[in-house]
Design a protein around this motif. Structure first.
Motif, PDB file in Angstrom:
ATOM      1  N   ARG A 149     -19.648  73.356   7.666  1.00  0.00           N
ATOM      2  CA  ARG A 149     -20.983  73.081   8.202  1.00  0.00           C
ATOM      3  C   ARG A 149     -20.971  73.215   9.713  1.00  0.00           C
ATOM      4  O   ARG A 149     -20.136  72.655  10.393  1.00  0.00           O
ATOM      5  N   LYS A 150     -21.943  73.960  10.245  1.00  0.00           N
ATOM      6  CA  LYS A 150     -22.069  74.164  11.686  1.00  0.00           C
ATOM      7  C   LYS A 150     -23.537  74.094  12.079  1.00  0.00           C
ATOM      8  O   LYS A 150     -24.402  74.460  11.307  1.00  0.00           O
ATOM      9  N   SER A 151     -23.777  73.646  13.304  1.00  0.00           N
ATOM     10  CA  SER A 151     -25.140  73.632  13.838  1.00  0.00           C
ATOM     11  C   SER A 151     -25.546  75.045  14.233  1.00  0.00           C
ATOM     12  O   SER A 151     -24.698  75.863  14.580  1.00  0.00           O
ATOM     13  N   TYR A 172     -34.048  74.891  13.668  1.00  0.00           N
ATOM     14  CA  TYR A 172     -32.688  74.589  14.121  1.00  0.00           C
ATOM     15  C   TYR A 172     -32.069  73.591  13.156  1.00  0.00           C
ATOM     16  O   TYR A 172     -32.710  72.611  12.751  1.00  0.00           O
ATOM     17  N   TYR A 173     -30.810  73.822  12.775  1.00  0.00           N
ATOM     18  CA  TYR A 173     -30.063  72.930  11.892  1.00  0.00           C
ATOM     19  C   TYR A 173     -28.973  72.253  12.703  1.00  0.00           C
ATOM     20  O   TYR A 173     -28.183  72.926  13.373  1.00  0.00           O
ATOM     21  N   TRP A 174     -28.908  70.918  12.646  1.00  0.00           N
ATOM     22  CA  TRP A 174     -27.923  70.160  13.404  1.00  0.00           C
ATOM     23  C   TRP A 174     -26.993  69.446  12.430  1.00  0.00           C
ATOM     24  O   TRP A 174     -27.405  68.546  11.711  1.00  0.00           O
ATOM     25  N   ALA A 175     -25.729  69.870  12.381  1.00  0.00           N
ATOM     26  CA  ALA A 175     -24.715  69.210  11.556  1.00  0.00           C
ATOM     27  C   ALA A 175     -24.128  68.074  12.387  1.00  0.00           C
ATOM     28  O   ALA A 175     -23.203  68.265  13.172  1.00  0.00           O
ATOM     29  N   ILE A 176     -24.649  66.883  12.215  1.00  0.00           N
ATOM     30  CA  ILE A 176     -24.258  65.741  13.050  1.00  0.00           C
ATOM     31  C   ILE A 176     -22.818  65.339  12.761  1.00  0.00           C
ATOM     32  O   ILE A 176     -22.002  65.217  13.671  1.00  0.00           O
ATOM     33  N   ASP A 181     -27.036  65.171   8.678  1.00  0.00           N
ATOM     34  CA  ASP A 181     -27.537  66.390   9.301  1.00  0.00           C
ATOM     35  C   ASP A 181     -29.036  66.228   9.532  1.00  0.00           C
ATOM     36  O   ASP A 181     -29.662  65.321   9.007  1.00  0.00           O
ATOM     37  N   MET A 183     -32.746  68.767  10.378  1.00  0.00           N
ATOM     38  CA  MET A 183     -33.313  70.103  10.495  1.00  0.00           C
ATOM     39  C   MET A 183     -34.717  69.990  11.085  1.00  0.00           C
ATOM     40  O   MET A 183     -35.515  69.171  10.644  1.00  0.00           O
ATOM     41  N   TYR A 184     -34.989  70.816  12.084  1.00  0.00           N
ATOM     42  CA  TYR A 184     -36.309  70.859  12.707  1.00  0.00           C
ATOM     43  C   TYR A 184     -36.843  72.279  12.575  1.00  0.00           C
ATOM     44  O   TYR A 184     -36.124  73.246  12.835  1.00  0.00           O
TER      45      TYR A 184
END
Length: 199
Positions: A149-151, A172-176, A181, A183-184
């Motif tokens: 998983r990557k942002s 944009y996907y943010w893998a915290i 995670d 997603m916006y």
């Protein structure tokens, strides 16, 4: 490392090896197994070239619930390949995990750049099912990491609505971390304005 062939020339001082005729190369640490017509390999530096190469590497098992796994290895074939320590370049070839000589699907490209357990890149690649090209990608990326998983930015999308007008969106996907995670996605409608979605 094991190298078998009809003829092998080996220089003990430099580690240079040239093998010709029915060459069999096996890397026990990574499980790679290659067959080639001719191989130029330096055992000390773990670098070399393989000509008219075909081979296999073990498939990465990701035993998460709901993920279909396979014990079939990834099979690849190419005009030639180059190994630079922990990196493999495959030229004019394809890879698949189907049984040869008639694979159900294959990813075909003039160049593959593979770092085992990290990532694989295919340049100018075609994804084919039964020899029918379905998808072209200038650069095709496949993660080979244990937790891939990557942002990053999502693929932009466009569309048309009879009530909201034409639409263009980007996200944009943010893998915290491994458990969270976010997603916006923003979508611009010509008749209604900007819409935001957060998951």
């Amino acid at each position: 490392t094991l190298i078998e062939a009809d003829e092998i020339d080996y220089d003990e001082e430099t580690g240079d090896t040239e093998a010709r005729g029915h060459v069999h190369f096996k890397q026990f640490a990574t499980g790679e197994e290659l067959y080639a017509e001719r191989v130029e390999y330096n055992i000390s530096a773990e670098t070399g070239r393989f000509f008219e190469v075909r081979g296999s590497a073990p498939a990465k098992i990701d035993p998460r619930p709901g993920v279909l796994t396979t014990t079939s290895p990834f099979v690849f074939e190419g005009r030639w390949a180059e190994r630079l320590k922990d990196r493999l370049f495959l030229y004019d070839g394809f890879l698949t995990n189907c049984r040869l000589p008639k694979p159900t699907w294959k990813l075909q490209a003039p160049k593959f750049d593979i770092i085992p357990n990290q990532r694989a890149l295919a340049y100018k690649a075609w994804f084919k099912v039964r020899k029918v090209p379905l998808l072209y990608a200038p650069v095709f990326y496949k993660s080979l990491e244990r937790h891939p998983r990557k942002s990053g930015f999502l693929t932009p999308n466009a569309g048309n609505s009879s009530r909201r007008g034409k639409m263009f969106g980007v996200g944009y996907y943010w893998a915290i971390n491994c458990s969270y995670d976010a997603m916006y996605r923003a979508q611009l409608f010509t008749q209604r304005g900007l819409a935001h979605t957060v998951d």
